[in-house]
Structures are given as C-alpha cells and as structure tokens.
Design a protein around this motif. Structure first.
Motif, short mmCIF file in Angstrom:
data_model
loop_
_atom_site.label_atom_id
_atom_site.label_comp_id
_atom_site.label_asym_id
_atom_site.label_seq_id
_atom_site.Cartn_x
_atom_site.Cartn_y
_atom_site.Cartn_z
N GLY A 175 0.95 -1.77 -0.33
CA GLY A 175 -0.05 -0.01 -0.18
C GLY A 175 0.84 1.48 0.41
O GLY A 175 0.48 2.38 0.03
N GLU A 176 2.52 0.99 -0.35
CA GLU A 176 3.28 2.16 -0.30
C GLU A 176 4.05 2.16 -1.58
O GLU A 176 3.32 1.33 -2.41
N ASP A 177 4.74 3.77 -1.50
CA ASP A 177 4.94 3.71 -3.05
C ASP A 177 6.13 2.35 -2.95
O ASP A 177 7.02 2.31 -1.32
N GLY A 178 7.05 2.38 -3.24
CA GLY A 178 8.16 1.62 -3.05
C GLY A 178 8.45 0.69 -5.03
O GLY A 178 7.55 0.94 -5.98
N PHE A 179 9.39 -0.42 -4.68
CA PHE A 179 10.33 -0.72 -6.21
C PHE A 179 10.07 -2.23 -5.25
O PHE A 179 10.48 -3.19 -5.06
N GLU A 180 10.08 -2.73 -6.93
CA GLU A 180 10.52 -4.37 -6.56
C GLU A 180 11.67 -4.23 -7.63
O GLU A 180 11.88 -3.89 -8.68
N VAL A 181 13.38 -5.27 -6.71
CA VAL A 181 14.25 -5.06 -7.67
C VAL A 181 13.89 -6.69 -8.21
O VAL A 181 14.09 -7.28 -7.46
N TYR A 182 13.95 -7.04 -9.49
CA TYR A 182 14.42 -8.55 -9.73
C TYR A 182 16.19 -8.11 -10.52
O TYR A 182 16.80 -7.60 -10.79
N ALA A 183 16.83 -9.40 -9.52
CA ALA A 183 17.93 -9.42 -10.59
C ALA A 183 18.11 -10.97 -10.23
O ALA A 183 17.95 -11.45 -9.71
N PRO A 184 19.72 -11.19 -10.81
CA PRO A 184 20.34 -12.51 -10.75
C PRO A 184 20.43 -13.34 -9.55
O PRO A 184 20.46 -12.36 -8.61
N ALA A 185 19.69 -14.57 -9.01
CA ALA A 185 19.80 -14.92 -7.73
C ALA A 185 20.89 -14.72 -6.84
O ALA A 185 21.07 -14.38 -6.00
N ASP A 186 22.22 -14.70 -7.50
CA ASP A 186 23.06 -15.56 -6.82
C ASP A 186 24.56 -13.63 -6.48
O ASP A 186 24.41 -13.18 -5.47
N ARG A 187 23.35 -12.67 -6.25
CA ARG A 187 23.71 -11.19 -6.18
C ARG A 187 22.77 -10.42 -5.35
O ARG A 187 22.52 -9.47 -5.22
N ALA A 188 21.66 -11.76 -4.94
CA ALA A 188 20.15 -10.88 -3.81
C ALA A 188 21.75 -11.14 -2.35
O ALA A 188 20.44 -9.78 -2.79
N GLU A 189 22.73 -11.06 -2.25
CA GLU A 189 23.03 -10.78 -0.87
C GLU A 189 23.84 -9.14 -0.91
O GLU A 189 23.60 -7.91 -0.21
N GLN A 190 24.06 -9.07 -2.13
CA GLN A 190 25.42 -8.09 -1.89
C GLN A 190 24.12 -6.68 -2.48
O GLN A 190 24.01 -6.05 -2.08
#
Lengths: 350, 130
Positions: A175-190
C-alpha cells in the motif's frame, strides 16, 4: 524462521513486526521476496496465449508495463494471482506466488496447444527484493542511474542497481510507494546489503529489513488479497471483489463464461473487510456469526499496527455484506463484535 | 540471553511464579515474551475464577500468533493485572514486574516445590532453543 512454500523465511527481524510495519509506512522497509516464482513466456503468440489463461486484458499492456491478474479455472475460481510484465511484444514475465509456482507451471504447460510460445520456469534464476515506503525512491536512486521518478506505478524498466543488471518495477504489496527489483539470484546478498546501507539502516529513520509477518499486516491494511486466504480454487474473482481484473469483454478466456453468468445473476457471497469493535483479535479461519447463525469465515484476521485496530477479511452471504452490518466473530468460543467496513482499510496520502 | 531471576519458580510452559505467603503471582518469562514478539493483547480471567494446575487461564497475543497461558499451580484468582488491557506491551518490557498477569490463592502451596528452579529453567530453555 518458518517454512514458507519450501523456503526458510524469517517471520520478523530483530526490530519486530510492529516496528517493521510502521517504518515501512513512515520511511522504508526492505523485503526479500525471492521466494516468488517467475515464468518466462516468449514467442509471437505470448500475449494471445497468456490472455487466454488469465482474466485481465494482456493486450492492453505496453512494453515496460505490468498488470495484476489471475490464472482462472474453468469455473472462474482462482489458480493463482500474479503480475504479468510485458518486456516486449513477444516476451512476457509472469511473477507468481511461491507456494503455487509448481501448480501454475504445470497448468500453463498443460494448456499450451498450438500457440507459438516457449515457456520456461526461471524461478530459481531470480532474486526479488521489495523496497517499500515513502523513502524508497530516494534510497534506491543512490544505487541506480535509472530515472526512478519517471517510472510510473505498475511500470518497470530494465536497468542496473549497484552495477547488477535486472528489472526495476514500481510495484509492491504494502500500500506504499516503492519498487521491486528483480536480479540474478546470486546477487541477492549484495543488493540486500547495499540497499540497507543506502537506506541508512540502523538509524531510527532508516530502512528496516522486514519479515513475512509485516508483509502480511501491510498487505492486509492495504486491502490486498493473499492467495490461499482471500482467494483460492473455491472462490471466484467476483466474490473476491476482483471484478476489476475480470475483463469479460476482451474475448474468450478460461472461466469467462461462469464469471459472466455470475456477474449477470449477482454473487451470493462476498469478501468483506471488517473492524473488530469489541476487545479481541479475529484470526484466520474463525467463524462469522449473524443472528446466532454461522454464516461465514474469516480469511485473514490480525491487528493492524498502523491503524491500531483489529481488522480482517471474511466471506459472508450477500445479504450481510453491506458496510455498517454488525457481525460477531467466534474467537475461540467467545463471540466478539465487529462491523463491516470499506476496504482498503488504509490508503496512503498521495 | 534471557533474564531468569533466582527467586522465582518456573513452569515448562514458560510461566513464572512468585510466592507471597499462600498466594502466587504469575506471569510469563523473559524467554517467552522474547519468543512471542510484540504483545498486542492479553486476555485474563476474572477475580474468583478457579483453576487446576496446568490449566489455561488466558491468552497472550502477538501480531502473528495466539499463545495460551497456564497456571503452574492450582488456586482461585484474587486479582488480575488490569493495566495489561491498555498496556499489553508491559509484558515485553517488564515481564517479571509490571507485566505480571494474575495473583491466585493457592489451594496447595506445596505445589510450588514441583516447579523448576531458575537454574533448571535456564537449562530447559537452552535445550529447547537448540
């Protein structure tokens, strides 16, 4: 940690659910939602094929736009709710719920007949991080050259975040403004660590890592359905107030006919929002009582940390579905008063 | 590490008992409040209600979950902590003090001897969280 559709996920981080919820409403919250499934659909018939399997109108999308929709059964009930991203005219990405990814994948494959499409389940290729809240844009902008202010709600852009190539989408489940970022799985921690750093995590107004419990209370306050609760294979889209994603005039799709009939005849039961008026907290699966009769069930019930009320959704017969209707909830043997109210419970100031 | 005061008795359901003559003051432990998370609602019995040992006398709710609370010793409720109705978060901030829940007149004061000591309870929670 709890098992969630086969994923080990934290219910809450050290700050706790209430603080995580409030920080997301007032500043920013970061959610690791990599458990969500992704299905890639390519080919000249990609749009036509997905349009036949889903209730919303995929042909209305332009490149860089996302759409909330549902995979429907021949009865007009819900196999899953999902987002369809149009990357190109011949390339869609479907983002589906974790617990239903396998079911969706089998369903989509089995309904492929003759259309020129290539399907792949790419769930394990992607991580997904959701940065939500009024400060989301200014935090994420520190890590990307994409002009985030120009990305409109329910639109997205391919681009890099902290040098990692992915997709940045102005969407969310809070319900807020915001973003979802999709990226290669192995970069999640970074990405997780960099976003926390950019958001001054650790300060009292910085971004907070948020767990599953806050994700649930935020979406509930914002009046959004959760698969397996408000919607499943026993509820139709119209009963669930999702008529707005049922484009009955777009041409044939699976489940169109029973939905059109139900629309003409009117639904017999309906999903309603309620607020508990007595002391007590309604919880999932508790029964709704009107005039001493058990007439329905709570699909989601919880304290709402921002509104400081106890709220929920329930299915009730249409004759009891009006705003203002007094109902009782059977809270472990105690009948607790509640009133049907307009959903969403929370709407952010624009 | 959760705080476990020496002078209290403990149950395996994570309640504590403070003995005051033939009465017992009962609450939940620091370990329990920490596992529950933010307490948002506490449901307590009425004065006069009687409970056997290990009977559910109410519930403690966090945002996510409901947990029943049990009487470590049998007795009749003399007094409940009324302030928890408006300030349930006291259970988190001061579980052994202002976060107490009920005071009972014990029907068998000898029962406290069967409860865990602080050292025993500490070992018990260590084993449980491993």
């Amino acid at each position: 940690m709890v098992d969630f559709g086969g994923w080990d996920m934290p219910v809450q981080y050290p700050a706790g659910t209430i603080e995580e919820h409030l920080r997301t409403r007032t500043h920013a919250g970061l959610f690791d939602v990599s458990h969500m499934g992704e299905i890639d659909v390519r080919g000249t018939d990609a749009i036509a094929f997905i349009n036949r399997l889903t209730s919303n109108d995929v042909t209305k999308l332009v490149d860089g736009q996302a759409q909330y929709t549902a995979l429907t059964t021949p009865q007009g009930t819900v196999i899953d709710d999902l987002l369809v991203y149009r990357l190109a005219e011949n390339h869609l990405l479907l983002v589906v719920n974790a617990s239903t990814t396998e079911k969706d994948w089998e369903w989509i494959k089995s309904h492929h007949s003759g259309e020129s499409v290539q399907l792949s389940n790419v769930s394990s290729d992607y991580c997904q991080l959701a940065l939500q809240g009024p400060d989301a844009q200014s935090i994420l902008q520190k890590l990307t050259d994409l002009p985030l202010a120009e990305i409109k709600y329910y639109h997205f852009s391919p681009g890099s975040v902290d040098g990692v190539a992915g997709i940045v989408s102005r969407t969310g489940y809070t319900g807020e403004d915001g973003f979802e970022v999709y990226a290669p799985a192995d970069r999640a921690e970074q990405l997780w660590n960099k976003i926390l750093e950019a958001g001054d995590s650790g300060s009292s107004t910085g971004v907070l890592p948020c767990g599953l419990a806050a994700r649930n209370t935020l979406r509930l306050e914002a009046g959004m359905a959760l698969y397996g609760h408000e919607i499943d294979e026993t509820t139709t889209l119209l009963e669930a107030n999702l008529g707005w994603i049922c484009k009955l005039d777009k041409g044939d799709f699976i489940g169109r006919e029973p939905l059109a009939r139900q629309k003409a005849e009117g639904v017999k039961r309906k999903l309603v929002g309620f607020e508990v008026t007595d002391r007590g907290i309604a919880r999932d699966d508790q029964e709704v009582v009107v005039n001493g009769e058990r007439v329905g069930k709570v699909t989601s019930g919880s304290p709402a940390p921002f509104l400081k009320k106890n709220i929920g959704f329930a299915y009730v017969p249409i004759e009891y579905a009006s705003v203002g209707q007094e109902i009782k909830i059977d809270v472990r043997g105690r009948l607790v008063g509640a009133q049907i109210v307009k959903a969403p419970f929370y709407k952010r100031a624009k | 590490m959760a705080n476990v005061p020496e002078d209290l008795h403990y149950s395996k359901d994570h309640e504590w008992v403070r003995v005051d003559g033939d009465q017992a003051i009962i609450g939940i432990t620091d370990y329990a409040q920490d596992s529950l998370g933010d307490v948002v609602y506490v449901e307590l019995p009425k004065a006069g209600d009687e409970f056997a040992a290990n009977e559910s006398f109410g519930s403690v709710e966090s945002v996510k979950a409901v947990s029943e609370v049990f009487t470590p010793v049998a007795g009749a409720v003399v007094k409940i902590n009324e302030s928890l109705a408006d300030e349930p978060e006291t259970v988190n901030s001061d579980p052994y003090g202002d976060g107490w829940m009920i005071r009972v007149k014990m029907s068998n004061p000898g029962e406290v001897d069967s409860l865990l000591t602080a050292a025993e309870y500490e070992d018990f929670t260590k084993a449980e969280s491993e």
